[in-house]
Each structure stands twice: as C-alpha cells, then as structure tokens.
Design a protein around this motif. Sequence first.
Motif, PDB file in Angstrom:
ATOM      1  N   PRO A  87      -6.654  24.915   7.819  1.00 53.00           N
ATOM      2  CA  PRO A  87      -6.295  23.881   9.047  1.00 53.00           C
ATOM      3  C   PRO A  87      -4.851  23.241   8.837  1.00 53.00           C
ATOM      4  CG  PRO A  87      -7.720  22.870   7.632  1.00 53.00           C
ATOM      5  CD  PRO A  87      -7.580  23.890   6.882  1.00 53.00           C
ATOM      6  N   MET A  88      -4.098  23.365   9.971  1.00 56.86           N
ATOM      7  CA  MET A  88      -2.944  22.271  10.024  1.00 56.86           C
ATOM      8  C   MET A  88      -3.640  20.911  10.600  1.00 56.86           C
ATOM      9  SD  MET A  88       0.693  22.588  11.930  1.00 56.86           S
ATOM     10  CE  MET A  88       0.235  23.327  13.567  1.00 56.86           C
ATOM     11  N   ILE A  89      -3.017  19.905   9.676  1.00 60.84           N
ATOM     12  CA  ILE A  89      -3.488  18.724  10.059  1.00 60.84           C
ATOM     13  C   ILE A  89      -2.960  18.040  11.473  1.00 60.84           C
ATOM     14  CG2 ILE A  89      -4.171  17.705   7.758  1.00 60.84           C
ATOM     15  CD1 ILE A  89      -1.185  16.482   7.893  1.00 60.84           C
ATOM     16  N   PRO A  90      -3.407  17.260  12.219  1.00 64.73           N
ATOM     17  CA  PRO A  90      -2.785  16.952  13.359  1.00 64.73           C
ATOM     18  C   PRO A  90      -1.480  16.205  13.119  1.00 64.73           C
ATOM     19  CG  PRO A  90      -5.211  16.158  13.451  1.00 64.73           C
ATOM     20  CD  PRO A  90      -4.666  16.551  12.005  1.00 64.73           C
ATOM     21  N   ASN A  91      -0.388  16.491  14.001  1.00 65.96           N
ATOM     22  CA  ASN A  91       0.815  15.804  13.752  1.00 65.96           C
ATOM     23  C   ASN A  91       0.949  14.827  15.102  1.00 65.96           C
ATOM     24  OD1 ASN A  91       2.268  17.476  11.665  1.00 65.96           O
ATOM     25  ND2 ASN A  91       1.307  18.930  12.888  1.00 65.96           N
ATOM     26  N   THR A  92       0.667  13.523  15.006  1.00 68.22           N
ATOM     27  CA  THR A  92       0.329  12.680  15.837  1.00 68.22           C
ATOM     28  C   THR A  92       1.834  12.209  16.561  1.00 68.22           C
ATOM     29  OG1 THR A  92       0.568  10.838  14.275  1.00 68.22           O
ATOM     30  CG2 THR A  92      -1.557  11.566  15.114  1.00 68.22           C
ATOM     31  N   VAL A  93       1.631  11.415  17.584  1.00 68.63           N
ATOM     32  CA  VAL A  93       2.897  11.074  18.333  1.00 68.63           C
ATOM     33  C   VAL A  93       3.489   9.849  17.275  1.00 68.63           C
ATOM     34  CG1 VAL A  93       2.227   9.256  19.780  1.00 68.63           C
ATOM     35  CG2 VAL A  93       4.134  10.560  20.376  1.00 68.63           C
ATOM     36  N   GLU A  94       2.818   9.211  16.537  1.00 64.23           N
ATOM     37  CA  GLU A  94       3.502   8.336  15.417  1.00 64.23           C
ATOM     38  C   GLU A  94       4.225   9.050  14.555  1.00 64.23           C
ATOM     39  OE1 GLU A  94       0.018   8.040  16.133  1.00 64.23           O
ATOM     40  OE2 GLU A  94       0.301   6.510  17.792  1.00 64.23           O
ATOM     41  N   LYS A  95       3.921  10.254  14.037  1.00 70.50           N
ATOM     42  CA  LYS A  95       4.545  10.985  13.060  1.00 70.50           C
ATOM     43  C   LYS A  95       5.814  11.595  13.570  1.00 70.50           C
ATOM     44  CE  LYS A  95       3.795  14.978   9.969  1.00 70.50           C
ATOM     45  NZ  LYS A  95       2.828  15.859   9.531  1.00 70.50           N
ATOM     46  N   ILE A  96       5.838  12.128  14.840  1.00 69.63           N
ATOM     47  CA  ILE A  96       6.852  12.754  15.498  1.00 69.63           C
ATOM     48  C   ILE A  96       6.739  12.680  17.041  1.00 69.63           C
ATOM     49  CG2 ILE A  96       5.508  15.056  15.297  1.00 69.63           C
ATOM     50  CD1 ILE A  96       8.206  16.349  15.232  1.00 69.63           C
ATOM     51  N   PRO A  97       7.628  11.811  17.669  1.00 69.36           N
ATOM     52  CA  PRO A  97       7.822  11.904  19.186  1.00 69.36           C
ATOM     53  C   PRO A  97       7.793  13.023  19.946  1.00 69.36           C
ATOM     54  CG  PRO A  97       9.511  10.650  17.917  1.00 69.36           C
ATOM     55  CD  PRO A  97       8.952  11.210  16.885  1.00 69.36           C
ATOM     56  N   ASP A  98       7.421  13.150  21.283  1.00 69.44           N
ATOM     57  CA  ASP A  98       7.388  14.401  22.181  1.00 69.44           C
ATOM     58  C   ASP A  98       8.651  15.017  22.054  1.00 69.44           C
ATOM     59  OD1 ASP A  98       4.799  13.735  22.774  1.00 69.44           O
ATOM     60  OD2 ASP A  98       5.483  13.045  24.628  1.00 69.44           O
ATOM     61  N   GLU A  99       9.781  14.224  22.406  1.00 67.48           N
ATOM     62  CA  GLU A  99      10.799  14.938  22.563  1.00 67.48           C
ATOM     63  C   GLU A  99      11.474  15.806  21.213  1.00 67.48           C
ATOM     64  OE1 GLU A  99      14.442  14.439  25.004  1.00 67.48           O
ATOM     65  OE2 GLU A  99      12.610  14.642  25.333  1.00 67.48           O
ATOM     66  N   GLU A 100      11.331  15.185  20.004  1.00 70.51           N
ATOM     67  CA  GLU A 100      11.639  15.728  18.761  1.00 70.51           C
ATOM     68  C   GLU A 100      10.837  16.639  18.483  1.00 70.51           C
ATOM     69  OE1 GLU A 100      13.946  14.455  16.370  1.00 70.51           O
ATOM     70  OE2 GLU A 100      14.419  13.150  18.036  1.00 70.51           O
ATOM     71  N   LEU A 101       9.526  16.853  18.970  1.00 69.70           N
ATOM     72  CA  LEU A 101       8.746  17.939  18.467  1.00 69.70           C
ATOM     73  C   LEU A 101       9.010  19.317  19.483  1.00 69.70           C
ATOM     74  CD1 LEU A 101       6.191  19.258  17.293  1.00 69.70           C
ATOM     75  CD2 LEU A 101       4.871  18.059  18.626  1.00 69.70           C
ATOM     76  N   ARG A 102       9.360  18.892  20.663  1.00 72.21           N
ATOM     77  CA  ARG A 102       9.895  19.951  21.456  1.00 72.21           C
ATOM     78  C   ARG A 102      10.885  20.713  20.942  1.00 72.21           C
ATOM     79  NH1 ARG A 102       6.311  20.291  25.857  1.00 72.21           N
ATOM     80  NH2 ARG A 102       5.433  18.200  26.372  1.00 72.21           N
ATOM     81  N   THR A 103      12.007  19.629  20.663  1.00 72.65           N
ATOM     82  CA  THR A 103      13.220  20.320  20.239  1.00 72.65           C
ATOM     83  C   THR A 103      12.966  21.153  19.043  1.00 72.65           C
ATOM     84  OG1 THR A 103      14.184  18.334  20.841  1.00 72.65           O
ATOM     85  CG2 THR A 103      15.701  19.811  19.286  1.00 72.65           C
ATOM     86  N   LEU A 104      12.180  20.838  17.963  1.00 74.65           N
ATOM     87  CA  LEU A 104      11.782  21.543  16.791  1.00 74.65           C
ATOM     88  C   LEU A 104      11.096  22.755  17.313  1.00 74.65           C
ATOM     89  CD1 LEU A 104      10.472  19.404  13.904  1.00 74.65           C
ATOM     90  CD2 LEU A 104      12.454  20.488  14.074  1.00 74.65           C
ATOM     91  N   LEU A 105      10.101  22.866  17.935  1.00 73.26           N
ATOM     92  CA  LEU A 105       9.468  23.970  18.643  1.00 73.26           C
ATOM     93  C   LEU A 105      10.310  24.958  19.211  1.00 73.26           C
ATOM     94  CD1 LEU A 105       6.297  22.633  19.833  1.00 73.26           C
ATOM     95  CD2 LEU A 105       6.724  23.780  17.631  1.00 73.26           C
ATOM     96  N   ALA A 106      11.696  24.393  19.731  1.00 75.89           N
ATOM     97  CA  ALA A 106      12.365  25.322  20.495  1.00 75.89           C
ATOM     98  C   ALA A 106      13.309  26.084  19.107  1.00 75.89           C
ATOM     99  CB  ALA A 106      13.443  24.769  21.338  1.00 75.89           C
ATOM    100  N   TRP A 107      13.755  25.088  18.421  1.00 75.58           N
ATOM    101  CA  TRP A 107      14.420  25.748  16.935  1.00 75.58           C
ATOM    102  C   TRP A 107      13.802  26.730  16.313  1.00 75.58           C
ATOM    103  CZ3 TRP A 107      13.305  25.016  11.835  1.00 75.58           C
ATOM    104  CH2 TRP A 107      14.304  25.487  11.099  1.00 75.58           C
ATOM    105  N   ILE A 108      12.113  26.505  16.204  1.00 74.00           N
ATOM    106  CA  ILE A 108      11.409  27.469  15.533  1.00 74.00           C
ATOM    107  C   ILE A 108      11.375  28.904  16.307  1.00 74.00           C
ATOM    108  CG2 ILE A 108       8.899  28.131  15.147  1.00 74.00           C
ATOM    109  CD1 ILE A 108       8.508  25.142  14.312  1.00 74.00           C
ATOM    110  N   ARG A 109      11.223  28.881  17.710  1.00 77.45           N
ATOM    111  CA  ARG A 109      11.174  30.017  18.565  1.00 77.45           C
ATOM    112  C   ARG A 109      12.502  30.809  18.610  1.00 77.45           C
ATOM    113  NH1 ARG A 109       9.549  28.273  23.790  1.00 77.45           N
ATOM    114  NH2 ARG A 109       9.031  30.320  24.219  1.00 77.45           N
ATOM    115  N   SER A 110      13.521  30.253  18.197  1.00 76.02           N
ATOM    116  CA  SER A 110      14.699  30.739  18.243  1.00 76.02           C
ATOM    117  C   SER A 110      15.154  31.472  16.887  1.00 76.02           C
ATOM    118  CB  SER A 110      15.998  29.730  18.440  1.00 76.02           C
ATOM    119  OG  SER A 110      16.202  28.967  17.346  1.00 76.02           O
ATOM    120  N   LEU A 111      14.312  31.504  16.012  1.00 70.97           N
ATOM    121  CA  LEU A 111      14.417  31.937  14.677  1.00 70.97           C
ATOM    122  C   LEU A 111      14.405  33.246  14.665  1.00 70.97           C
ATOM    123  CD1 LEU A 111      12.505  29.544  12.347  1.00 70.97           C
ATOM    124  CD2 LEU A 111      15.063  29.710  12.456  1.00 70.97           C
TER     125      LEU A 111
END
Length: 111
Positions: A87-111
């Motif tokens: 399993p992937m453990i949950p990555n809560t909003v305390e760990k990574i804010p919404d904005e940052e998570l969306r940016t990271l996911l866009a980066w992953i999808r661009s690879l």
Amino acid sequence: MPLRNQVIAKLARTAVLFATLSVCAVGHSGEEQMTRYGCYSCHRVAEKLIGPAFRDVAARYKSRQDAAEYLFQKVRAGGEGVWGDVPMIPNTVEKIPDEELRTLLAWIRSL
Ligand code: HEC
C-alpha cells in the motif's frame, strides 16, 4: 544577411535557449519537491522502488481523461492493488498542500 534577419535569428536562438532552460528548471524542481515531500522514500522516476516508477505511472494514465483527479485522490488517500499488494500510505494535506500536490502530479504525468 540583412541586419534585420540577423536580429530575428538571434532572437529565435535566445527563445530556444530560454525554453530549454525553463524545461530543465521544472524537471529539477520536480525532483527537489519529491524529496522534500517524502515521495522519494518510495518512488523514483525511472525505476520501481516500493512504489511504481513515475515514468510507468505517466505511461499508464496517458489517455485517461480524469487522470489528474484520480491520482490526486489516490495519493491523498493512499491505497493498494493497482501496482501490487504494497500500500501507499495516505499523504495528508499537512504533509503536502493541494497546490503542491497538483503541481507534482502534473510533473509526473509529463515524464
Ligand atoms: C510509503 C511509500 C510511499 C510514499 C511515501 C509515497 N508513495 Fe506513491 N505509491 C506507493 C505505492 C506502494 C504505490 C502503489 C499503490 C497501488 O498499487 O495501488 C504508489 C502509487 C503512486 C501513484 C500511482 C497511483 C495509481 O493508482 O496508479 C502515484 C501517482 C504516486 N504514488 C505518487 C506519490 C507522490 C506524489 C508521493 C509524495 C507526496 C508518494 N506517492 C508517496 C508508495 C508510496
């Protein structure tokens, strides 16, 4: 070459240079963010670690319409079964804010 053409050619070269530099900058900051938010404890760009390689993630969701939203929810909530039994453990909003998570996911999808 007339002066005007030389100027245009120079501008075009400068534009290409800037485009190249900004692509590098985004790639680099993507990796930095992954380290900062702990994703790199389990993931790498090109190889499977505990979680799947981000290149494989990009390939898998290339043509999925709701990929951005699906991956956002999945990384937030955590879970298993798509890539294996780990399993992937949950990555809560305390760990990574919404904005940052969306940016990271866009980066992953661009690879
Ligand atoms: C504790 C280890 C761990 C951490 C930390 C972790 N992941 Fe994962 N991740 C996994 C595992 C394991 C899977 C595979 C889950 C599955 O098979 O459904 C996964 C799957 C994924 C997927 C694909 C989801 C799917 O359903 O295909 C993405 C995207 C992802 N992780 C991004 C991230 C990001 C971004 C972070 C940092 C905020 C992160 N992960 C942190 C272990 C981790």
